[in-house]
Scaffold this active site. Structure first.
Site, PDB file in Angstrom:
ATOM      1  N   ASP A  43       0.841  -1.192   0.000  1.00  0.00           N
ATOM      2  CA  ASP A  43       0.000   0.000   0.000  1.00  0.00           C
ATOM      3  C   ASP A  43       0.886   1.254   0.000  1.00  0.00           C
ATOM      4  O   ASP A  43       2.045   1.204   0.379  1.00  0.00           O
ATOM      5  CB  ASP A  43      -0.901   0.017   1.250  1.00  0.00           C
ATOM      6  CG  ASP A  43      -1.958  -1.091   1.207  1.00  0.00           C
ATOM      7  OD1 ASP A  43      -2.202  -1.643   0.107  1.00  0.00           O
ATOM      8  OD2 ASP A  43      -2.509  -1.410   2.276  1.00  0.00           O
ATOM      9  N   TYR A 103       7.775  -8.067   8.014  1.00  0.00           N
ATOM     10  CA  TYR A 103       7.163  -6.767   8.269  1.00  0.00           C
ATOM     11  C   TYR A 103       7.571  -6.240   9.623  1.00  0.00           C
ATOM     12  O   TYR A 103       7.756  -7.013  10.565  1.00  0.00           O
ATOM     13  CB  TYR A 103       5.635  -6.899   8.306  1.00  0.00           C
ATOM     14  CG  TYR A 103       4.963  -7.113   6.993  1.00  0.00           C
ATOM     15  CD1 TYR A 103       4.665  -6.032   6.162  1.00  0.00           C
ATOM     16  CD2 TYR A 103       4.575  -8.385   6.600  1.00  0.00           C
ATOM     17  CE1 TYR A 103       3.997  -6.233   4.960  1.00  0.00           C
ATOM     18  CE2 TYR A 103       3.908  -8.593   5.399  1.00  0.00           C
ATOM     19  CZ  TYR A 103       3.620  -7.508   4.584  1.00  0.00           C
ATOM     20  OH  TYR A 103       2.961  -7.698   3.401  1.00  0.00           O
TER      21      TYR A 103
END
Ligand SMILES: [Zn+2]
Length: 328
Positions: free
Chosen positions: A154, A220
């Site tokens: 994103d 992440y």
């Protein structure tokens, strides 16, 4: 694409039209197509086109990947030269939030500019594609590109580490053998602190499909907030465990993708309490796991989640991809 007038006759008229169509286009190999209702003329025009270009040192590749396609249209009176795409692969880093991967027109005004997009016609200020476009398109003498990413993140997510592989397709380039290192350096100095690219090299068209079909995991780093205080012990209890995750298509992407239950995995490798309702976790996620939902639980559509494991509603506030891990 360059189009030159062609009266339909062989000889000088044909060769002059071909020269004018290919003028300024760098190419080693070519393919030739002829449009004529007269079969005999079609064959002779093709033969003449091929031998003319071969005599000037270009290679005829009727069944390969030519640098340029020559179209001789005897019916409509033109010769066209269409340079075929050049493919450049590399990896990118996104170092600032709010940068999209690819250029998208504003969906409300389709690029005309409206109040929703503040007249810009697009929703993000910058994209990785536009950063590369700004340097490579003019250098290659091209007007547009296609950006093929090995997955995407994103716009609000940073892409760190060794970066994400991509193929940048230069459409209808005038040039096709530029040194890439100097161009890479220009992109990196113009977009310092925003977008960086590495290891640019020429590749074949087939790399696009290879990248799209590659499975990879991701590490992440997430900054999360919790609705109630989280204990250090509870957080520490998550570290080192491998979770088998059942994930339904998240609510936020449901409109775009088919509903399905996916089986994924997640491993929490680090957790650190920042304040009583705020913590940081590092997660190794399998290919395609929606990580924001693995944190929140997405109203029970992702099981387990950091929320369900802690028994406290949590939200992912900030997300970075630390590394892409192939073979996971
Ligand atoms: Zn708009």
């Amino acid at each position: 694409m360059v189009r030159a007038k062609f009266g339909g006759f062989s000889g000088n008229q044909l060769t002059e039209a071909i020269l004018s169509a290919v003028s300024g286009i760098e190419f080693k190999s070519f393919e030739a197509g002829v449009h004529s209702r007269d079969e005999a003329k079609k064959l002779s025009l093709r033969r003449e086109t091929v031998s003319f270009l071969e005599s000037s040192g270009h290679e005829y590749v009727p069944n390969g990947s030519p640098d340029v396609c020559i179209l001789v249209d005897a019916e409509n009176g033109f010769v066209e030269a269409i340079p075929q795409s050049v493919f450049v692969e590399g990896a990118y880093n996104k170092l600032k939030r709010g940068i999209a991967q690819t250029f998208h027109y504003c969906y409300k005004c389709k690029g005309r500019g409206c109040t929703f997009c503040s007249g810009k016609g697009k929703l993000s200020e910058l994209s990785v594609q536009e950063a590369i476009d700004s340097v490579l398109l003019s250098a290659f003498g091209s007007r547009e590109s296609r950006f093929h990413g090995c997955g995407r993140e994103d716009a609000d997510v940073l892409m760190l580490g060794k970066g994400r592989p991509f193929v940048f397709e230069v459409i209808e380039p005038q040039k096709r053998s530029l040194a890439l290192r100097p161009l890479e350096n220009i992109v990196n100095s113009v977009f310092l602190g925003k977008v960086q690219v590495h290891g640019l090299k020429y590749c074949k068209k087939e790399r696009v499909a290879e990248l799209k079909n590659t499975e990879f995991g991701k590490i992440y780093s997430t900054k999360c907030s919790a609705k109630k205080p989280v204990s250090r012990e509870a957080l520490a209890g998550l570290v080192g465990k491998q979770f088998h995750v059942l994930q339904q298509t998240p609510e936020r992407v449901e409109k775009r993708r088919a509903m399905k239950d996916r089986e994924k995995s997640a491993q929490i490798s680090k957790a650190e309490l920042l304040a009583s309702g705020s913590f940081h976790v590092e997660i190794l996620a399998s290919h395609g796991l929606y990580i924001k939902e693995f944190v929140s639980g997405d109203n029970g559509r992702t099981r387990p989640s950091v929320s369900s494991l802690l028994g406290i509603e949590c939200h992912c506030d900030e997300l970075d991809v630390l590394e892409i891990v192939f073979g996971k």
